[in-house]
Design a protein around this motif. Structure first.
Motif, PDB file in Angstrom:
ATOM      1  N   PRO A 164       0.820  -1.223   0.000  1.00 21.14           N
ATOM      2  CA  PRO A 164       0.000   0.000   0.000  1.00 21.14           C
ATOM      3  C   PRO A 164       0.852   1.270   0.000  1.00 21.14           C
ATOM      4  CG  PRO A 164      -0.837  -1.582   1.600  1.00 21.14           C
ATOM      5  CD  PRO A 164       0.480  -2.116   1.121  1.00 21.14           C
ATOM      6  N   ALA A 165       1.984   1.252   0.704  1.00 19.67           N
ATOM      7  CA  ALA A 165       2.830   2.453   0.763  1.00 19.67           C
ATOM      8  C   ALA A 165       3.334   2.814  -0.630  1.00 19.67           C
ATOM      9  CB  ALA A 165       4.002   2.222   1.709  1.00 19.67           C
ATOM     10  N   ASP A 166       3.756   1.821  -1.405  1.00 19.97           N
ATOM     11  CA  ASP A 166       4.205   2.085  -2.772  1.00 19.97           C
ATOM     12  C   ASP A 166       3.058   2.635  -3.622  1.00 19.97           C
ATOM     13  OD1 ASP A 166       6.736   1.229  -2.155  1.00 19.97           O
ATOM     14  OD2 ASP A 166       6.423  -0.822  -2.883  1.00 19.97           O
ATOM     15  N   HIS A 167       1.864   2.107  -3.416  1.00 20.52           N
ATOM     16  CA  HIS A 167       0.705   2.587  -4.178  1.00 20.52           C
ATOM     17  C   HIS A 167       0.401   4.051  -3.862  1.00 20.52           C
ATOM     18  CE1 HIS A 167      -3.178   2.721  -6.124  1.00 20.52           C
ATOM     19  NE2 HIS A 167      -3.771   2.990  -4.953  1.00 20.52           N
ATOM     20  N   PHE A 168       0.465   4.418  -2.582  1.00 19.52           N
ATOM     21  CA  PHE A 168       0.204   5.805  -2.206  1.00 19.52           C
ATOM     22  C   PHE A 168       1.246   6.746  -2.824  1.00 19.52           C
ATOM     23  CE2 PHE A 168      -1.554   3.879   1.962  1.00 19.52           C
ATOM     24  CZ  PHE A 168      -2.738   3.556   1.324  1.00 19.52           C
ATOM     25  N   ILE A 169       2.501   6.329  -2.769  1.00 18.92           N
ATOM     26  CA  ILE A 169       3.572   7.163  -3.316  1.00 18.92           C
ATOM     27  C   ILE A 169       3.419   7.324  -4.817  1.00 18.92           C
ATOM     28  CG2 ILE A 169       6.065   7.309  -3.709  1.00 18.92           C
ATOM     29  CD1 ILE A 169       6.465   5.921  -1.011  1.00 18.92           C
ATOM     30  N   ASP A 170       3.139   6.232  -5.516  1.00 16.00           N
ATOM     31  CA  ASP A 170       2.970   6.303  -6.973  1.00 16.00           C
ATOM     32  C   ASP A 170       1.798   7.196  -7.357  1.00 16.00           C
ATOM     33  OD1 ASP A 170       5.080   4.574  -7.218  1.00 16.00           O
ATOM     34  OD2 ASP A 170       3.849   2.776  -7.467  1.00 16.00           O
ATOM     35  N   THR A 171       0.744   7.167  -6.567  1.00 15.49           N
ATOM     36  CA  THR A 171      -0.461   7.946  -6.884  1.00 15.49           C
ATOM     37  C   THR A 171      -0.239   9.432  -6.654  1.00 15.49           C
ATOM     38  OG1 THR A 171      -1.834   6.056  -6.233  1.00 15.49           O
ATOM     39  CG2 THR A 171      -2.919   8.205  -6.391  1.00 15.49           C
ATOM     40  N   LEU A 172       0.494   9.779  -5.593  1.00 15.02           N
ATOM     41  CA  LEU A 172       0.659  11.185  -5.219  1.00 15.02           C
ATOM     42  C   LEU A 172       1.927  11.828  -5.773  1.00 15.02           C
ATOM     43  CD1 LEU A 172      -0.386  10.898  -1.462  1.00 15.02           C
ATOM     44  CD2 LEU A 172      -1.736  11.882  -3.331  1.00 15.02           C
TER      45      LEU A 172
END
Length: 573
Positions: free
Chosen positions: A182-190
């Motif tokens: 999830p942390a990678d997903h948040f970073i990629d999105t923002l």
């Protein structure tokens, strides 16, 4: 009430991203020093040590507590994870209720990062509030966070339970793939993607608006309002008074927990350990002095008092001045520039005063920089064959010790003024070479241009070389004419060196011009007074040179201290 800096200092600890320590100390010694300057002055030493032992056990540093922290390339030390836990331990030592950390896992591998986060989780379960920024956490590390706050472009993109962050992003259309961190997903999105700045900024704004205006954002706002109401019902005045008392407690110590004498003892103890254990500043300097003294002594071994011997003895004296100057100024700059970031951080954390640090630094380094020139001169003096008199010998030792203190003073001044090591090392020769040329060996004092005369008055090369020359030659009146070059004399052997003959003739020319006589009237220098007169060194200048070297050492240090004080003052403002 408003959170002032002093109030935050009383309630919280802050672990910065960069781990800065004196590498020659062990983990336990570093924490003992922290306890001496950061804990209440009324706490007995035995209780301080108990606190240190407890923190070491809490942070899992028991096995490595007696291992040196380490200096890259010089002293093998602890791992990156242990160093980060030591940074946390230094703050936990004061038992703060709130602990801030700036990217505690940066530069660590997955195992070490997980180890550090486990330590922080342990501290949180002990009743502390732990707040940290974190860079690209692994899925295992991310799963250990209770609350999560995502920020983008200075706005809140999400705040709430860490486990519910994925649900919010799924709801607004940014689905997190299965079995994905999830942390990678948040970073990629923002994240802002290069060449797509405008579209990414619009996406960030939409996400932040969705959170602020959506169900999650409204729940957070309602939760904050309810908590504020609870505080008011429990008695806001009592809470404010408690916080104010904590702030007053910090202010009462005038920004320093320990008094002046406690700071002095702590710094003397720490710096003494650092000097003794750092090979570059202790063992290597002593060994270097012995080797160079033997080398120079063999080259200039047992010079007779004749005309070539004059040149050799003078060259040996000036070589001592040059070696002690350049051999000491660079190590001082290296060490002082390396410690400057540590000093600034510890000073602004309220651990010790500028004057205490500066004074202890001088006192701790003083014995080494007295022993080193004495060793060099003691060996060289008798091997070269300088004037054989015990009083003259001790005067020579005194002069080289003063010379070394002048050099160290300049090293402190350059380090305090510049701080960056590469710039300081580049600037040092630019400063020292003009002072060297005014020393009186390469350039006659009477030949210095008027607009450069002022450089001579601040040149320790000039004062030390003149004092050593007067000390050597003032009592000699029986110089042999062997090897002299003149109309009535010639080299006594066929293997006489042409360079020596030419130099001797140059000496004779300078001397005869100084006396206003014809060269053919004088064949050689027969007394030390004539040698001094040729160099333009009056014998009565001896004590003037001594006092000048003392003054230069004091002035260099005073200016260095004022520069250092001004640097800390500007940063405070």
């Amino acid at each position: 009430m408003e959170a002032s800096p002093s109030l935050l200092t009383a309630l919280s600890g802050y672990v910065q991203q960069d781990d800065l320590f004196i590498g020659s100390l062990t983990i336990r010694e570093s924490l003992i020093f922290q306890s001496m300057v950061r804990l209440d002055p009324d706490i007995p030493q035995a209780d301080r040590l108990k606190t240190v032992d407890q923190v070491i056990r809490t942070l899992g540093l028991t096995k490595s507590q007696n291992t040196a922290i380490g200096i890259p390339g010089r002293i093998k030390g602890i791992s990156g994870g242990e160093k980060k836990r030591l940074s946390v331990a230094c703050e936990v030592l004061t038992n703060p209720a709130l602990l801030f950390l700036d990217e505690p896992t940066s530069g660590l591998d997955a195992f070490m990062a997980n180890n550090v986060v486990d330590t922080l989780l342990k501290l949180a379960k002990m009743g502390r509030t732990v707040v940290c920024t974190i860079h690209q956490p692994s899925s295992l590390v991310f799963s250990k966070f209770d609350r999560l706050m995502l920020m983008s472009g200075g706005r809140v993109a999400y705040i709430g339970d860490a486990s519910l962050g994925t649900r919010f992003f799924n709801r607004i259309g940014y689905l997190c793939p299965d079995h994905y961190n999830p942390a990678d997903h948040f970073i990629d999105t923002l994240a802002i993607v290069p060449n797509e700045e405008e579209s990414c900024a619009q996406k960030q704004k939409a996400i932040c608006d969705s959170f602020g205006e959506g169900e999650e954002g409204m729940q957070i706002k309602d939760l904050v309002d309810k908590e504020m109401e609870k505080i008011e019902h429990r008695g806001l005045q009592r809470s404010v008074s408690v916080l104010a008392s904590k702030e007053a407690e910090v202010i009462s110590y005038t920004n320093y927990r320990a008094n002046w004498w406690m700071q002095f003892k702590a710094l003397m103890w720490r710096d003494s350990i650092g000097i003794l254990r750092d090979p570059e500043l202790s063992q290597i300097k002593i060994i270097q002095s012995i080797i160079l003294a033997l080398l120079f002594g063999v080259i200039y071994f047992n010079n007779p008092l004749d005309q070539p011997g004059i040149m050799n003895i003078n060259g040996a004296l000036f070589l001592v001045v040059v070696n002690l100057s350049f051999g000491n100024i660079f190590p001082v700059i290296n060490v002082f520039c390396e410690e400057m970031p540590i000093f600034l951080r510890e000073h602004f954390n309220g651990m010790y005063r500028v004057d205490v640090y500066f004074i202890t630094k001088q006192l701790v380094m003083l014995p080494l920089f007295i022993i080193q020139p004495i060793i060099l001169m003691s060996i060289l003096y008798f091997m070269v064959g300088f004037y054989a008199d015990i009083t003259t010998f001790f005067y020579a030792l005194f002069i080289v010790c003063l010379l070394t203190q002048d050099v160290i003073g300049m090293g402190y001044l350059i380090s305090c003024a510049v701080s960056q090591l590469d710039v300081a090392l580049t600037l040092t020769p630019v400063i020292c070479i003009p002072l060297l040329l005014m020393g009186g060996f390469y350039l006659s004092t009477g030949s210095i241009p008027v607009y450069f005369v002022w450089i001579k008055w601040i040149s320790w090369f000039h004062y030390s070389f003149e004092a050593l020359m007067i000390n050597q030659w003032s009592n000699i009146d029986n110089i042999s004419c062997h090897g002299a070059v003149g109309p009535d004399s010639a080299p006594e052997s066929a293997h006489a060196n042409r360079t020596v003959a030419a130099t001797a003739q140059l000496f004779m020319s300078e001397y005869t011009r100084a006396l206003g006589t014809q060269e053919e009237d004088v064949n050689c220098l027969t007394t030390g007074s004539q040698v001094l007169q040729m160099f333009g060194f009056p014998e009565e200048n001896f004590w003037t040179d001594i006092f000048a070297m003392v003054a230069i050492s004091a002035v260099f240090r005073l200016v260095a201290f004022l520069v250092l004080l001004g640097k800390t003052y500007r940063k405070k403002r």
